[in-house]
Design an enzyme around this catalytic site. Structure first.
Site, PDB file in Angstrom:
ATOM      1  N   GLU A 255       0.890  -1.166   0.000  1.00  6.06           N
ATOM      2  CA  GLU A 255       0.000   0.000   0.000  1.00  6.06           C
ATOM      3  C   GLU A 255       0.921   1.207   0.000  1.00  6.06           C
ATOM      4  O   GLU A 255       1.541   1.525   1.010  1.00  6.06           O
ATOM      5  CB  GLU A 255      -0.920  -0.050   1.232  1.00  6.06           C
ATOM      6  CG  GLU A 255      -2.004   1.007   1.233  1.00  6.06           C
ATOM      7  CD  GLU A 255      -1.579   2.239   2.003  1.00  6.06           C
ATOM      8  OE1 GLU A 255      -1.233   3.233   1.319  1.00  6.06           O
ATOM      9  OE2 GLU A 255      -1.588   2.230   3.237  1.00  6.06           O
ATOM     10  N   CYS A 294      -1.705   8.710   3.166  1.00  6.08           N
ATOM     11  CA  CYS A 294      -1.573   8.129   1.833  1.00  6.08           C
ATOM     12  C   CYS A 294      -2.861   8.283   1.036  1.00  6.08           C
ATOM     13  O   CYS A 294      -2.867   8.086  -0.176  1.00  6.08           O
ATOM     14  CB  CYS A 294      -1.183   6.655   1.937  1.00  6.08           C
ATOM     15  SG  CYS A 294      -2.292   5.681   2.975  1.00  6.08           S
TER      16      CYS A 294
END
Length: 678
Positions: A255, A294
């Site tokens: 990720e 993120c």
């Protein structure tokens, strides 16, 4: 200054030497971090030989209950975590997202585990596949826990949630873990981890901690291990190509950073709720966690005609942001995690300014309320405007991992779909519009490049979790640059730590292995199965009942009694023209009612309730004069861990006088357990 320790092979160990981590607000030393001297191979072996076997002895429900207990235990101690969280530069709201968000994920998986997984140590995956003419040879998929260790390499921005959102899933799956937090904020992770160990809620070896580098850990990975990585795409690619990962086909989920976008619909002009919601969300994503998410909005796409209004609204809202020490009244945005991180953001902003105009903020000058702006890792919100995004490469490739966003115009739906895809894959995109046709076309055009898409309008905004909030029940990940992985996603995430295996054999053998009765296996008739408690009931216990004749009077009575006078039941001429029926037929629910009347044992007993049907199919129409029979067979049992009853699944087949199947389905009941031993 504290020296952080790793929890390795059942004990705490301080590393030799180490790097000093600083308070993001004051610049003072907080902790020294090193893993030098830790035996990484021993950690993996401890997880495989001690933690793994202990976890695999527990059922999914037992593991779920421990997740709930751990969430409760940590929640009672969260004030201490909040105090440490402030050193990372986090405001109280930022800390809530990280700390409480982590605990919430534990609770979410505790609930999912009990509701959606069996009270067993493995999962039956999908339906039985019949692979022979007579049904004597069948196939069935099952899922069992891997016998390795999950290695979690986490980012600095969420030292609590980042750890717990991964641990919740692998622990529920029955796989132990080694957690490696980013050094900048590892002092907060270590504090929470110490309480996890001291709680003794999970067996020893269920989780271990590395404070510092991973050393030669990767050299000892096997095909039974799993690696999850959260961080920069460049670092993730290096780890993914490690020889041991490639050689042993180690499962690797990444990720990574991504240039997430938010799109304002053409209908959302100034003055509409969607316009105001868009402006509020862009600013919130720029300033929450100081933009160190993120999932934050890096690219804000706006219809070209709306750019001036959006820029004005964003600047007005950003002007109200107060940067400084979150402990000071009125401060709304704290600091980045470190001065090194601040410097990285400044470099990225310099690159972006090659193709974009700075319209708000100053990356080199910021006033920090209640703190030293030089010693602390402070940065003002930075808003940029790129007038020609189709001609720029930088705005679609460079991510400033801080309070930075770039507004860009688009000219058509095709244009914005293309611009969104220029990010080469992202974790999340959001769409603000009240035009559902626009939303549909945009979603179908952009979904291929996004792991999650949020569509916001006035109807859902009040309860929306927001652009930047991954939720335990949905996947968190994305294609391409975002890493190509998926975290969480409810039980989908659990399956990542399980091995899917196809079984082939006779129905009798696979029934014995899976604990689920398969057609073709032994049936036993005798005492009515509804007279048996959960402990007495055996798979294959069966009752066959019938026949009962379907009459025209019954069909008409059922129609008038229920109000279901559909022509196929009431009008012979019209029904005869129906390609499926060729004349009047009985109601499907009338067939179910007849079947229940045939197999039910009416007296009070262990069966407490019928709570539904699964997989119902009507196969052959039933007409007046047909004689229906039913075969009910105990198919599966799933005891409830906290209750004195469990779920029983019954295979149900209704046939007519010619032996043709009329209906098939599973009946679900709650059945009492046997009396407890004295």
């Amino acid at each position: 200054m504290k020296t952080l320790e790793s929890y390795a092979a059942g004990g705490w160990k301080a590393g030799e030497g180490g790097d000093t981590q600083l308070n993001a607000i004051t610049g003072e030393a907080v902790a020294k971090v090193s893993s030098k001297g830790v035996d990484f191979r021993a950690m993996l072996e401890h997880g495989r030989k001690v933690g793994g076997p202990a976890l695999r002895k527990l059922t999914f429900h037992e593991r779920a209950m421990r997740l709930k207990a751990l969430g409760t235990y940590l929640s009672e101690r969260k004030n201490a975590y909040y105090a440490l969280s402030s050193a990372t530069g986090a405001s109280k709201v930022d800390s809530m997202i990280d700390v409480d968000g982590g605990f919430g994920t534990l609770f979410a998986y505790a609930g999912k585990g009990r509701r959606e997984l069996p009270n067993a140590t493995f999962v039956i995956d999908g339906a039985t596949e019949v692979m022979s003419k007579t049904g004597s040879f069948v196939g069935q998929h099952i899922l069992t826990p891997l016998k390795g260790v999950a290695v979690h390499i986490n980012a600095f921005n969420f030292p609590v949630w980042g750890m717990l959102e991964k641990l919740a899933v692998n622990l529920l799956a029955g796989v132990p873990a080694i957690v490696k937090p980013a050094s900048q904020t590892a002092y907060l992770t270590e504090a929470v981890f110490r309480d996890m160990v001291e709680s003794k809620i999970f067996p020893e070896g269920s989780f271990q901690l590395i404070c510092g580098s991973v050393g030669d850990l990767f050299e000892h990975l096997t095909g039974q291990d799993v690696v999850t990585f959260t961080g920069s795409a460049s670092t993730g690619q290096k780890l993914r190509s490690h020889p041991a990962i490639v050689r042993n086909s180690v499962r690797f989920t990444m990720e990574a950073d991504s240039l997430n976008c938010s799109i304002l619909g053409p209908d959302a002009v100034a003055g509409t709720p969607e316009f105001d919601l868009y402006v509020k969300e862009v600013v919130r994503e720029m300033t929450t966690k100081c933009g160190q998410k993120c999932t934050a909005i890096r690219r804000a796409f706006v219809p070209r005609a709306q750019v001036p209004a959006v820029l004005d609204a964003l600047k007005a809202r950003l002007a109200k942001v107060v940067v400084g020490d979150p402990a000071q009244e009125g401060v709304t945005m704290g600091a980045l995690a470190s001065t090194g991180q601040r410097d990285e953001v400044r470099k990225a902003v310099t690159q972006l300014r090659g193709d974009a105009e700075l319209v708000f903020g100053n990356p080199d000058d910021v006033k920090a309320v209640g703190a030293d702006a030089v010693k602390g890792a402070f940065l003002s919100p930075i808003l940029l405007h790129c007038a020609q995004p189709s001609e720029s490469r930088v705005v679609h490739e460079v991510e400033a991992f801080g309070p930075v966003s770039t507004v860009m115009p688009y000219d058509s739906i095709e244009d914005v779909i293309h611009l969104a895809a220029r990010g080469e894959g992202s974790l999340v995109g959001s769409i603000f519009t009240y035009d559902n046709a626009f939303a549909r076309e945009l979603v179908l055009g952009a979904a291929s490049h996004h792991g999650r898409l949020l569509i916001v309008n006035r109807d859902c905004a009040k309860e929306s979790t927001g652009h930047g909030s991954p939720m335990p029940v949905l996947i968190h990940g994305g294609p391409g640059r975002a890493g190509g992985g998926e975290e969480m996603g409810g039980v989908r995430g659990v399956y990542h730590y399980l091995q899917r295996t196809a079984l082939q054999g006779s129905p009798e053998t696979l029934t014995a292995i899976t604990g689920q009765w398969i057609p073709g296996a032994t049936r036993r008739e005798g005492v009515h199965p509804f007279r048996k408690n959960l402990d007495e009931l055996q798979l294959g216990d069966t009752i066959k009942a019938g026949p009962r004749t379907v009459t025209l009077e019954d069909i008409e009575h059922f129609a008038h009694f229920t109000g279901d006078t559909f022509y196929a039941h009431m009008d012979e001429e019209a029904a005869a023209k129906n390609p499926f029926f060729g004349g009047r037929v009985a109601h499907g629910y009338y067939i179910l009612s007849i079947a229940a009347g045939l197999f039910v044992q009416p007296d009070p007993g262990p069966v407490l309730a019928n709570y539904g049907l699964d997989n119902l199919r009507f196969v052959t129409p039933a007409k007046a004069g047909d004689q229906l029979s039913v075969t009910l067979t105990a198919k599966g049992k799933n005891p409830r861990i906290t209750e004195n009853y469990g779920e029983v699944r019954w295979d149900t087949v209704v046939t007519n006088q010619d032996g043709k199947v009329v209906a098939t389905y599973d009946v679900l009941t709650m059945v009492e357990k046997g009396p407890k031993a004295a």
